[in-house]
Design a protein around this motif. Structure first.
Motif, PDB file in Angstrom:
ATOM      1  N   VAL A  52      -4.638  -1.551 -18.308  1.00 20.19           N
ATOM      2  CA  VAL A  52      -3.746  -2.081 -17.262  1.00 20.19           C
ATOM      3  C   VAL A  52      -3.427  -0.987 -16.250  1.00 20.19           C
ATOM      4  O   VAL A  52      -3.431  -1.229 -15.038  1.00 20.19           O
ATOM      5  N   ARG A  53      -3.165   0.221 -16.737  1.00 19.34           N
ATOM      6  CA  ARG A  53      -2.864   1.324 -15.800  1.00 19.34           C
ATOM      7  C   ARG A  53      -4.062   1.620 -14.909  1.00 19.34           C
ATOM      8  O   ARG A  53      -3.905   1.882 -13.713  1.00 19.34           O
ATOM      9  N   ILE A  54      -5.270   1.564 -15.464  1.00 15.80           N
ATOM     10  CA  ILE A  54      -6.471   1.785 -14.643  1.00 15.80           C
ATOM     11  C   ILE A  54      -6.597   0.662 -13.616  1.00 15.80           C
ATOM     12  O   ILE A  54      -6.829   0.910 -12.427  1.00 15.80           O
ATOM     13  N   HIS A  55      -6.449  -0.560 -14.068  1.00 15.11           N
ATOM     14  CA  HIS A  55      -6.634  -1.725 -13.198  1.00 15.11           C
ATOM     15  C   HIS A  55      -5.612  -1.771 -12.060  1.00 15.11           C
ATOM     16  O   HIS A  55      -5.927  -2.176 -10.938  1.00 15.11           O
ATOM     17  N   THR A  56      -4.389  -1.353 -12.332  1.00  9.06           N
ATOM     18  CA  THR A  56      -3.332  -1.423 -11.307  1.00  9.06           C
ATOM     19  C   THR A  56      -3.221  -0.143 -10.483  1.00  9.06           C
ATOM     20  O   THR A  56      -2.298  -0.016  -9.683  1.00  9.06           O
ATOM     21  N   TYR A  59      -1.998   5.656 -11.666  1.00 14.83           N
ATOM     22  CA  TYR A  59      -1.986   7.091 -11.366  1.00 14.83           C
ATOM     23  C   TYR A  59      -2.333   7.386  -9.907  1.00 14.83           C
ATOM     24  O   TYR A  59      -1.845   8.355  -9.334  1.00 14.83           O
ATOM     25  N   LYS A  60      -3.134   6.528  -9.302  1.00 12.08           N
ATOM     26  CA  LYS A  60      -3.426   6.694  -7.878  1.00 12.08           C
ATOM     27  C   LYS A  60      -2.144   6.527  -7.059  1.00 12.08           C
ATOM     28  O   LYS A  60      -1.910   7.263  -6.104  1.00 12.08           O
ATOM     29  N   ASN A  61      -1.311   5.570  -7.467  1.00  8.22           N
ATOM     30  CA  ASN A  61      -0.045   5.341  -6.767  1.00  8.22           C
ATOM     31  C   ASN A  61       1.000   6.388  -7.142  1.00  8.22           C
ATOM     32  O   ASN A  61       1.828   6.764  -6.309  1.00  8.22           O
ATOM     33  N   LYS A  62       0.976   6.842  -8.375  1.00  5.18           N
ATOM     34  CA  LYS A  62       1.961   7.824  -8.829  1.00  5.18           C
ATOM     35  C   LYS A  62       1.716   9.189  -8.195  1.00  5.18           C
ATOM     36  O   LYS A  62       2.649   9.915  -7.873  1.00  5.18           O
ATOM     37  N   TYR A  63       0.463   9.546  -8.033  1.00  6.31           N
ATOM     38  CA  TYR A  63       0.091  10.840  -7.446  1.00  6.31           C
ATOM     39  C   TYR A  63      -0.769  10.622  -6.206  1.00  6.31           C
ATOM     40  O   TYR A  63      -1.986  10.813  -6.233  1.00  6.31           O
ATOM     41  N   PRO A  64      -0.153  10.203  -5.093  1.00  8.62           N
ATOM     42  CA  PRO A  64      -0.947   9.912  -3.885  1.00  8.62           C
ATOM     43  C   PRO A  64      -1.617  11.174  -3.338  1.00  8.62           C
ATOM     44  O   PRO A  64      -1.090  12.280  -3.449  1.00  8.62           O
ATOM     45  N   ARG A  65      -2.786  10.969  -2.777  1.00  9.58           N
ATOM     46  CA  ARG A  65      -3.544  12.066  -2.195  1.00  9.58           C
ATOM     47  C   ARG A  65      -3.262  12.137  -0.701  1.00  9.58           C
ATOM     48  O   ARG A  65      -2.983  11.132  -0.060  1.00  9.58           O
TER      49      ARG A  65
END
Length: 116
Positions: A52-56, A59-65
């Motif tokens: 679920v974390r991968i699909h949503t 981590y991309k949202n938690k640690y924006p680039r």
């Protein structure tokens, strides 16, 4: 099952797509549907939460680039194009030597003629 339905399938990555692999694994693990007895429910729940974390994009949202490129300057779209199955096959074909290409081409023609 809901997660499998929501998970996108990338047609450009035939036989290498994570969504298709997940569907296959879920079908194997839950052959009896809702009647399937899970041997280790805690492990199953952890795996589900990870997916679920991968699909949503947790981590991309938690640690924006700051930028959508890597150190090479290649964009996400370029990476997707490069990793497409057809492009990888073309690159593999380019690596082959001339004699190997000719041998494969003529052996394929001979096999077609043998089938006729």
């Amino acid at each position: 099952l809901k997660l499998c339905e929501e998970w996108p399938v990338e047609e450009t990555k035939r036989h290498r797509d994570l969504g298709a692999h997940l569907r296959q694994r879920v079908a194997q693990a839950f052959r009896e549907g809702e009647n399937t007895q899970v041997a280790d429910p805690e492990t199953c729940d952890r795996m589900y939460e990870s997916l679920v974390r991968i699909h949503t994009n947790f981590y991309k949202n938690k640690y924006p680039r700051l930028k959508d490129t890597s150190f090479t300057g290649v964009t996400v779209e370029d990476c997707k194009m490069i990793l497409a199955t057809d492009v990888l096959k073309q690159m593999e074909d380019m690596k082959k030597g001339t004699w190997k290409k000719l041998r494969e081409r003529f052996s394929a023609k001979k096999a077609e003629e043998d089938l006729k």
